[in-house]
Design an enzyme around this catalytic site. Structure first.
Site, mmCIF file in Angstrom:
data_model
loop_
_atom_site.group_PDB
_atom_site.id
_atom_site.type_symbol
_atom_site.label_atom_id
_atom_site.label_comp_id
_atom_site.label_asym_id
_atom_site.label_seq_id
_atom_site.Cartn_x
_atom_site.Cartn_y
_atom_site.Cartn_z
ATOM 1 N NE ARG A 174 -2.931 1.359 3.270
ATOM 2 C CZ ARG A 174 -3.957 1.374 4.499
ATOM 3 N NH1 ARG A 174 -5.155 1.675 4.086
ATOM 4 N NH2 ARG A 174 -3.226 0.623 5.674
ATOM 5 C CG ASP A 462 -4.370 3.147 10.859
ATOM 6 O OD1 ASP A 462 -5.370 3.611 11.423
ATOM 7 O OD2 ASP A 462 -4.561 2.274 10.258
#
Length: 546
Positions: A174, A462
């Site tokens: 990613r 996150d």
């Protein structure tokens, strides 16, 4: 008619890339002349279009902020109504995606992911990685070594980590979203203008250039998770990047496979169009739940009290707007032959606390049971101990089948208004406000020290969950909200909570709590709402030069 009053730019320079960050050990194995030439071409061909797409985002956000609710597009209705087209679908190694593990790309986490037993590893250079220069290039080195079977790691305590699994997960990398710059690499265009490189093109370009051929030789391929998309035009840009890159190194068109995260409200209204633009490269869509909640907050932050969400813990996957979004995603994917991948529950086990672990297993099992029952083909987990829990729920539905693409969900009907039905009917509590301040400040502090995925209070946090936390605080203040006990949520009230969080923190020499509090005040208490907290934090604290 627009009259140009300034000088007309002429091409006087050869486009070029310059390394502005310091060179560390083995960086020259990633930042090779050939790789930099490829990055130069990517920026020369696609950099201006990236800026155009970012401008489109600002325009769309302004329109919604001024009362124009987004709708399914009339000009692309023909794409949605044409039942004949399908996407490329799974590439080699992506046929069964029932459990995917996510995590950053440092050597230890890379080895743990490859030994985890998951079907897929999301190698995350985005929200689970703090984009320090060392993490950006170090992550590329970890991936390069792992793909070649050369990765090992010895901790400071002398513990050695090696890949021991006979069957490792398929790697899906990613890269950062279109909005993020890479300040340690500068691009000079043909007019002589120098600017930071694109984090997206740097992450994608270095990984693709060094590893695509080797991945194919290994029976896999160059596979990517694409984050933060807001339109089919942004998807078309990625598709053109993929097509050019395949041609550049001489591999067949369609070798790249992309799984697109639907994690913004505008993208949720263009799922089919996004798949259509990427149809030669698309493998599936993912329900990026945390960023999606943040997108709702960000998009409707100034539109009145009826768009205010309660405590973050109350915004579950079963509330109306989240239910509509995931139901539409599964239906859209299976209609077009794409995999639907579920999101990540934030609960994580604690091997030192059996009660916490049992509660995490229970919560995650319920979440994955719902996803499998809704038709998802796979899901995410953030911890290896959760893989058996998630697998059991998907095994119960899938059996020996690799997916449930045959489940078309014709009964699902989702309107644009369903996607913004944020009425939950729960209060904002003092504990919820404190929790948001605590999580955001503690996460930002860790992020400034180079950590992108952080366990806080037995949840995996996150950048996306930190964005929810600060976004809610900003909205609560500006919409004159109060807690359940009647306390107004004001800047002064939040300042008191910041002081409390700092007093409670485990302070050590070299910690970044003061810097974290400064960033939090800017992105949560300021008059303006920065689109992403990582932009000012990165520019101010993570950019290092020779």
């Amino acid at each position: 008619m627009r009259i140009r009053t300034g000088p007309i730019p002429t091409q006087t320079h050869e486009p070029s890339i310059e390394i502005a960050g310091p060179m560390g050990a083995r960086y020259d194995e990633i930042l090779t002349p050939a790789a930099l030439a490829f990055l130069t071409e990517l920026h020369h061909r696609f950099g201006a279009r990236r800026q155009d797409r970012l401008s489109d985002r600002l325009r769309r956000r302004f329109e919604i902020g001024n009362g124009h609710d987004p709708q399914f597009r009339d000009d692309t209705r023909h794409i949605r109504e044409d039942a004949s087209w399908k996407v490329a679908g799974a590439g080699p190694g992506l046929e069964d995606r029932r459990v995917e593990i996510t995590g950053p790309t440092d050597p230890k986490m890379t080895i743990n992911a490859l030994n985890s037993g998951a079907k897929v590893w999301l190698a995350d250079q985005e929200d689970a990685t703090s984009p320090t220069w060392g993490n950006v290039i170090g992550g590329q080195l970890s991936l390069r070594d792992a793909i070649r079977g050369e990765l090992s790691f010895t901790s400071s305590e002398g513990k050695r980590y090696e890949v021991t699994a006979t069957e490792t997960p398929t790697i899906v990398m990613r890269p950062r979203g279109w909005h993020l710059p890479e300040q340690h690499i500068r691009f000079t265009d043909r007019y002589g203008r120098s600017m930071p490189a694109s984090g997206s093109l740097v992450d994608f370009g270095l990984y693709f250039f060094h590893n695509a051929q080797r991945l194919i030789e290994n029976g896999r391929g160059p596979y990517f998770y694409i984050a933060k998309l807001e339109s089919s035009e942004e998807a078309r840009l990625w598709n053109d990047v993929f097509t050019f890159s395949e041609r550049y190194i001489g591999i067949p068109h369609g070798t790249v496979r992309a799984t697109i995260l639907i994690e913004t409200l505008p993208a949720a209204l263009e799922m089919e169009e996004i798949l259509f633009e990427l149809r030669d490269h698309a493998a599936g869509l993912n329900a990026g739940r945390w960023d999606y909640i943040f997108s709702i907050i960000k998009t409707y932050r100034g539109r009145g009290a009826r768009f205010v969400l309660p405590d973050r813990s109350e915004v579950t996957m079963t509330v109306p707007f989240m239910r509509a979004y995931t139901e539409l995603l599964v239906q859209t994917c299976h209609k077009r032959g794409a995999f639907a991948i579920g999101g990540m529950s934030a609960f994580i086990p604690n091997r030192r606390d059996p009660e916490v672990t049992a509660r995490a297993f229970e919560k995650v099992a319920a979440d994955k049971k719902r996803e499998a029952g809704d038709g998802f083909d796979g899901t995410w987990v953030a911890h290896p101990d959760l893989i058996p829990v998630a697998r059991a729920e998907f095994d119960a539905v899938l059996g020996e089948r690799p997916n449930q693409l045959d489940r078309q969900r014709p009964e699902v009907e989702v309107s644009a208004s369903d996607l913004i039905d944020v009425h939950i009917g729960r209060p904002i509590t003092a504990a919820g406000v404190h929790g948001n301040v605590s999580v955001a400040v503690r996460y930002i502090e860790a992020w400034l020290r180079g950590l992108g995925a952080v366990a806080i209070d037995n949840l995996m946090e996150d950048a996306a969950t930190a964005e929810i936390s600060r976004g809610q605080v900003w909205q609560w203040i500006h919409q004159d909200q109060s807690t359940e006990d009647g306390t107004p949520i004001t800047r002064d009230y939040i300042e008191g909570l910041i002081a409390q969080v700092l007093a409670e923190a485990d302070r050590r020499d070299g910690d970044r709590f003061d810097d974290a509090a400064e960033i939090f005040r800017e992105v949560a208490l300021g008059p303006d709402f920065p689109a992403f907290l990582t932009l000012p934090a990165y520019a101010r604290h993570l950019v290092e030069t020779d």
